[in-house]
Design a protein around this motif. Sequence first.
Motif, PDB file in Angstrom:
ATOM      1  N   SER A  63      54.447  22.253  41.414  1.00 42.82           N
ATOM      2  CA  SER A  63      56.017  22.927  41.956  1.00 42.82           C
ATOM      3  C   SER A  63      56.329  22.745  43.003  1.00 42.82           C
ATOM      4  O   SER A  63      56.248  22.115  43.930  1.00 42.82           O
ATOM      5  CB  SER A  63      56.326  24.757  42.209  1.00 42.82           C
ATOM      6  N   ALA A  64      57.571  22.619  42.642  1.00 39.96           N
ATOM      7  CA  ALA A  64      58.735  22.482  44.005  1.00 39.96           C
ATOM      8  C   ALA A  64      58.390  23.665  44.675  1.00 39.96           C
ATOM      9  O   ALA A  64      59.395  23.667  46.147  1.00 39.96           O
ATOM     10  CB  ALA A  64      59.723  21.897  43.829  1.00 39.96           C
ATOM     11  N   VAL A  65      58.097  25.501  44.497  1.00 34.34           N
ATOM     12  CA  VAL A  65      58.242  26.123  45.417  1.00 34.34           C
ATOM     13  C   VAL A  65      57.675  26.184  46.310  1.00 34.34           C
ATOM     14  O   VAL A  65      56.567  25.560  47.065  1.00 34.34           O
ATOM     15  CB  VAL A  65      58.065  27.287  44.111  1.00 34.34           C
ATOM     16  N   ARG A  66      57.180  26.800  48.167  1.00 26.76           N
ATOM     17  CA  ARG A  66      57.152  26.752  48.870  1.00 26.76           C
ATOM     18  C   ARG A  66      57.017  28.449  49.284  1.00 26.76           C
ATOM     19  O   ARG A  66      57.461  29.466  49.272  1.00 26.76           O
ATOM     20  CB  ARG A  66      57.754  26.448  50.838  1.00 26.76           C
ATOM     21  N   ASP A  67      54.905  28.394  49.448  1.00 27.15           N
ATOM     22  CA  ASP A  67      54.683  29.420  49.252  1.00 27.15           C
ATOM     23  C   ASP A  67      54.439  29.855  50.777  1.00 27.15           C
ATOM     24  O   ASP A  67      53.976  29.133  51.464  1.00 27.15           O
ATOM     25  CB  ASP A  67      53.638  29.616  48.254  1.00 27.15           C
ATOM     26  N   THR A  68      54.081  31.254  51.124  1.00 22.25           N
ATOM     27  CA  THR A  68      53.970  31.705  52.874  1.00 22.25           C
ATOM     28  C   THR A  68      52.576  32.099  52.484  1.00 22.25           C
ATOM     29  O   THR A  68      52.188  32.906  51.750  1.00 22.25           O
ATOM     30  CB  THR A  68      55.319  32.475  53.269  1.00 22.25           C
ATOM     31  N   TYR A  69      52.004  32.094  53.394  1.00 22.59           N
ATOM     32  CA  TYR A  69      50.415  32.337  53.594  1.00 22.59           C
ATOM     33  C   TYR A  69      50.092  33.104  54.798  1.00 22.59           C
ATOM     34  O   TYR A  69      51.399  32.595  56.034  1.00 22.59           O
ATOM     35  CB  TYR A  69      49.089  30.925  54.035  1.00 22.59           C
ATOM     36  N   GLN A  70      49.641  34.337  54.803  1.00 18.61           N
ATOM     37  CA  GLN A  70      49.219  34.505  56.711  1.00 18.61           C
ATOM     38  C   GLN A  70      47.853  34.358  56.731  1.00 18.61           C
ATOM     39  O   GLN A  70      46.947  34.613  55.943  1.00 18.61           O
ATOM     40  CB  GLN A  70      49.285  35.776  56.172  1.00 18.61           C
ATOM     41  N   ILE A  71      47.538  33.820  58.232  1.00 19.53           N
ATOM     42  CA  ILE A  71      45.694  33.826  58.006  1.00 19.53           C
ATOM     43  C   ILE A  71      45.676  35.146  59.885  1.00 19.53           C
ATOM     44  O   ILE A  71      46.359  35.416  60.773  1.00 19.53           O
ATOM     45  CB  ILE A  71      45.390  32.893  59.195  1.00 19.53           C
ATOM     46  N   ALA A  72      45.042  36.144  59.621  1.00 17.34           N
ATOM     47  CA  ALA A  72      44.625  37.156  60.398  1.00 17.34           C
ATOM     48  C   ALA A  72      43.305  37.648  60.383  1.00 17.34           C
ATOM     49  O   ALA A  72      43.268  38.483  58.934  1.00 17.34           O
ATOM     50  CB  ALA A  72      45.703  38.333  60.029  1.00 17.34           C
ATOM     51  N   GLY A  73      42.169  37.258  60.923  1.00 16.58           N
ATOM     52  CA  GLY A  73      41.228  37.028  60.506  1.00 16.58           C
ATOM     53  C   GLY A  73      40.079  35.946  60.135  1.00 16.58           C
ATOM     54  O   GLY A  73      40.462  34.978  61.223  1.00 16.58           O
ATOM     55  N   SER A  74      39.803  36.499  59.147  1.00 19.64           N
ATOM     56  CA  SER A  74      39.211  34.810  59.116  1.00 19.64           C
ATOM     57  C   SER A  74      39.791  34.768  57.050  1.00 19.64           C
ATOM     58  O   SER A  74      38.685  33.881  57.174  1.00 19.64           O
ATOM     59  CB  SER A  74      37.479  36.354  58.480  1.00 19.64           C
ATOM     60  N   ALA A  75      40.869  34.824  57.218  1.00 21.20           N
ATOM     61  CA  ALA A  75      40.837  34.315  55.368  1.00 21.20           C
ATOM     62  C   ALA A  75      42.975  34.107  55.686  1.00 21.20           C
ATOM     63  O   ALA A  75      43.187  34.764  56.138  1.00 21.20           O
ATOM     64  CB  ALA A  75      40.574  34.945  53.930  1.00 21.20           C
ATOM     65  N   ALA A  76      43.534  33.019  54.791  1.00 21.57           N
ATOM     66  CA  ALA A  76      44.482  33.055  54.545  1.00 21.57           C
ATOM     67  C   ALA A  76      44.670  34.027  53.459  1.00 21.57           C
ATOM     68  O   ALA A  76      44.209  33.428  51.863  1.00 21.57           O
ATOM     69  CB  ALA A  76      44.466  31.042  55.100  1.00 21.57           C
ATOM     70  N   LYS A  77      45.748  34.386  53.439  1.00 18.25           N
ATOM     71  CA  LYS A  77      45.990  35.078  52.278  1.00 18.25           C
ATOM     72  C   LYS A  77      47.586  35.005  51.727  1.00 18.25           C
ATOM     73  O   LYS A  77      48.686  35.215  52.583  1.00 18.25           O
ATOM     74  CB  LYS A  77      46.135  36.907  52.160  1.00 18.25           C
ATOM     75  N   GLU A  81      55.644  40.115  47.704  1.00 19.00           N
ATOM     76  CA  GLU A  81      57.077  40.495  48.209  1.00 19.00           C
ATOM     77  C   GLU A  81      56.673  41.800  48.435  1.00 19.00           C
ATOM     78  O   GLU A  81      57.926  41.982  49.932  1.00 19.00           O
ATOM     79  CB  GLU A  81      57.494  40.754  46.798  1.00 19.00           C
ATOM     80  N   LYS A  82      55.869  42.620  49.075  1.00 20.49           N
ATOM     81  CA  LYS A  82      55.255  43.540  49.638  1.00 20.49           C
ATOM     82  C   LYS A  82      55.667  43.165  51.573  1.00 20.49           C
ATOM     83  O   LYS A  82      56.503  44.149  52.432  1.00 20.49           O
ATOM     84  CB  LYS A  82      55.280  44.950  49.586  1.00 20.49           C
ATOM     85  N   GLN A  83      55.678  42.265  51.196  1.00 16.86           N
ATOM     86  CA  GLN A  83      55.633  41.702  53.022  1.00 16.86           C
ATOM     87  C   GLN A  83      56.810  41.562  53.081  1.00 16.86           C
ATOM     88  O   GLN A  83      57.163  41.271  55.034  1.00 16.86           O
ATOM     89  CB  GLN A  83      54.636  40.933  53.245  1.00 16.86           C
ATOM     90  N   LEU A  84      57.372  40.857  52.578  1.00 15.91           N
ATOM     91  CA  LEU A  84      58.672  40.404  52.734  1.00 15.91           C
ATOM     92  C   LEU A  84      59.480  40.347  53.547  1.00 15.91           C
ATOM     93  O   LEU A  84      60.018  39.838  55.068  1.00 15.91           O
ATOM     94  CB  LEU A  84      59.402  39.750  51.834  1.00 15.91           C
ATOM     95  N   ALA A  85      59.792  41.804  54.418  1.00 10.91           N
ATOM     96  CA  ALA A  85      60.723  42.985  54.931  1.00 10.91           C
ATOM     97  C   ALA A  85      60.259  42.714  56.154  1.00 10.91           C
ATOM     98  O   ALA A  85      60.895  43.066  57.349  1.00 10.91           O
ATOM     99  CB  ALA A  85      60.891  43.564  54.017  1.00 10.91           C
ATOM    100  N   ASN A  86      59.035  42.630  56.575  1.00 13.18           N
ATOM    101  CA  ASN A  86      58.256  42.377  57.964  1.00 13.18           C
ATOM    102  C   ASN A  86      57.620  41.928  58.534  1.00 13.18           C
ATOM    103  O   ASN A  86      57.215  41.502  59.666  1.00 13.18           O
ATOM    104  CB  ASN A  86      57.047  43.610  57.719  1.00 13.18           C
TER     105      ASN A  86
END
Length: 786
Positions: A63-77, A81-86
């Motif tokens: 896909s040409a879509v770019r995803d955003t990941y978060q690393i906080a602790g020991s895993a990349a998640k 959509e619920k996190q986008l506003a913050n």
Amino acid sequence: MRFVLPLVATAIAAHAAAVNAAPTPITLDQAMANPDWIGNPVESAWWGWDSRQVYFKQKRTASAVRDTYQIAGSAAKLVDEKQLANLDSADPVYNRERTRAVLLRNGDLFERDLKTGALTQIVRGTTPASDAQYAADGNHVQFRVGSDWFSWSRSERLVSPVALLRTAKDPDAAPDADFRRDMQLRLITTLAQLKKDKDDTRDQRNADRAADATRAPLPIYLGDKVTIETSSLSPDGRYLLVVTAAKDGDKRRIGKLPKYVTESGYEETDEERKRVSEAGPLAHQLKLIEVATRKVTDLSLDDLPGIKEDPLAAMRVAQKLDPIKGNRAVRFEGREDSIRWSANGARVAVLAQTIDNKDRWIAAVDLAAARLQPLHRLSDAAWVNNRGNDFGWQPDNSTLWYESEESGYSHLYLRSADGKARPLTSGKWEESNVTWSGDGQTAYFMCNPKLPGTYEVCSTNTRDGALKELTSLGGVESFALSPDGRKLLVRYSTAYMPAQIGTVSSSGGAITQLTDTRTADYKAREWIEPQIVPVPSTHGADPVWAKLYRPATLEAGKKYPVVMFVHGAGYLQNVTRRYPVYFREQMFHNLLVQKGYIVIDMDYRASLGYGRNWRTAIYRQMGHPELEDYVDGLNWMVANQQGDVKNVGIYGGSYGGFMTFMALLRAPDQFKSGAALRPVTDWTTYNHEYTANILNTPELDPEAYKVSSPIEYADQLKGNLLIAHGMIDDNVFFQDSVRMAQRFIELKKANWELAPYPLERHGFVHPESWYDEYRRIYELFERTLK
């Protein structure tokens, strides 16, 4: 896809050791396949507000879509959509105390409290906000929407306009002098009274508006003969600097780019960019506006030293062109690049560069006197570098820091209020991408002091300028300082590992690796590790650094056909320890070695990372020093690597395609075969911003264009040539290859072919096109070099 937490730097050493094993065979189909099979790199990364979490973007597989990941602790998640506003964003703007930060996300503006994490939205709109900054009082945030400037009050939660710029005539301005109007008002009392009533009403309306704090300010009219290029508001809200250009002043012709394979089934066209010419880009003007009074003053350039001197005057005389009258034209390129205010708004510096590319000034603006005060001048008989020109004010609001190439290499300097300047870095290496600590005492930057192609994060301090290497990775791509200043988020790569991220203490140390996005299939392969070698120059240059691809052991008595690769862009560095831009070509080089070739890839003169003299060696003679370097490389391969001097091929794209032409046409007895991909064949057809730096303009310096354009040497073709070009290339136009083809037809040349690609632009994106192009290159070399 796989993410690993935490890994240490020893993983990199283990990878380097592994690639010294017997290489895994690679097929052409696999090398040119969609790079998803490799594992997509970390494209960008940034810190969360608390310095404990990291975000990054990555292309989604298939896909040409770019995803955003978060690393906080020991895993990349995956960020849902619920996190986008913050969500935090890259490049926050901090207040003086670094307790708050302004974020720009999707064109909307937010403020984050860095003590509690609370996020407050400042503006939500359909027109993106930009250029956010903290006001001098720390209680307001200033920002721009379109050409208008606004201020947000934290205490009132109110957005108020500060300055509304209009490119129109002031409707309240007095009309131009006219004897008939004056006569009418003198003779007809009723007309005079009507005018007085109208003026009184207008003046009272404006006075009421100015006195009422709840009302928006009156617009500031700049006239209808200009366009606004950029603007910058002082943090104290008192002044506005505006860069303008003449409206409809650029008369250069825009061509049409034809597209033949379309959804509609009909031929379609796009507008092309403009070509290099004496007209060039429009000159800029700089205006100073007193916000309270709306007074507009044009800032004179007269005080810039050398502004009236024309370094190209002799060429104008030779070409019978009109001399420059008055000042040379200048440009101020973008607010973030050209205008910097001190945090208290008391001082401002601007960066101006002449359109002839010979001079660059940093000047302060005397706000009270409305005039420029020169602080630093950089001149170059060739051209001033467009990189390494960053600058700004220290927290004391009086010390200026800036980058300059005046020593021959890009370095960092401080200029105190008394006018004394001192270097913070020095040596035969280059710094770039400066980031300052919150207190302004430490500068962090990219550096290459060990070898030109080895990049680390370094730091220095304002006390003694001591240089410290903070990483030992060799292939750092970029970095970001954490909000608390304690860590660095580092993007780095190796020859066969696409960009990954890790964290390092801001005082230096081992890296904690956060990602490894390579696929299992790709990681299981063993590759030929390129040897980085210095090729001696026979032309008085420094060693020409190169990547060498060869078998681990050369067969005694055997001579190997030589393939030489030429990187694109000219001012680009490919001989580094990073994952190359040309990763497909690197896999192709592995395949060539498998098939009995040896390959060399050189950072010829004009490449990035080697200082001013290396960069400007091609001034008025593009393709000449570079060809000398490739001939030196060829001779080195013959003398040291068992290269077969009678069977030499060369290939590359863009500037590399241009150089392939120069090799086959200007040294036809040394280069037997070549593949010129998306090549420039005539520099008069390329863009002004790049070409005029190096060759001036065709009207002013026709000889430079003649000696630098391959089409002028078309009659010298002897060898075997492949031309491959995307037909909707909007960088180097397909017309370049078509015109060269016509020259070869007229000259009755043989052993050349043109491969057009109807759905490709400058950088190919479709695997089928990549495969077809490199199948042709491979078959060309197999047919002619063995």
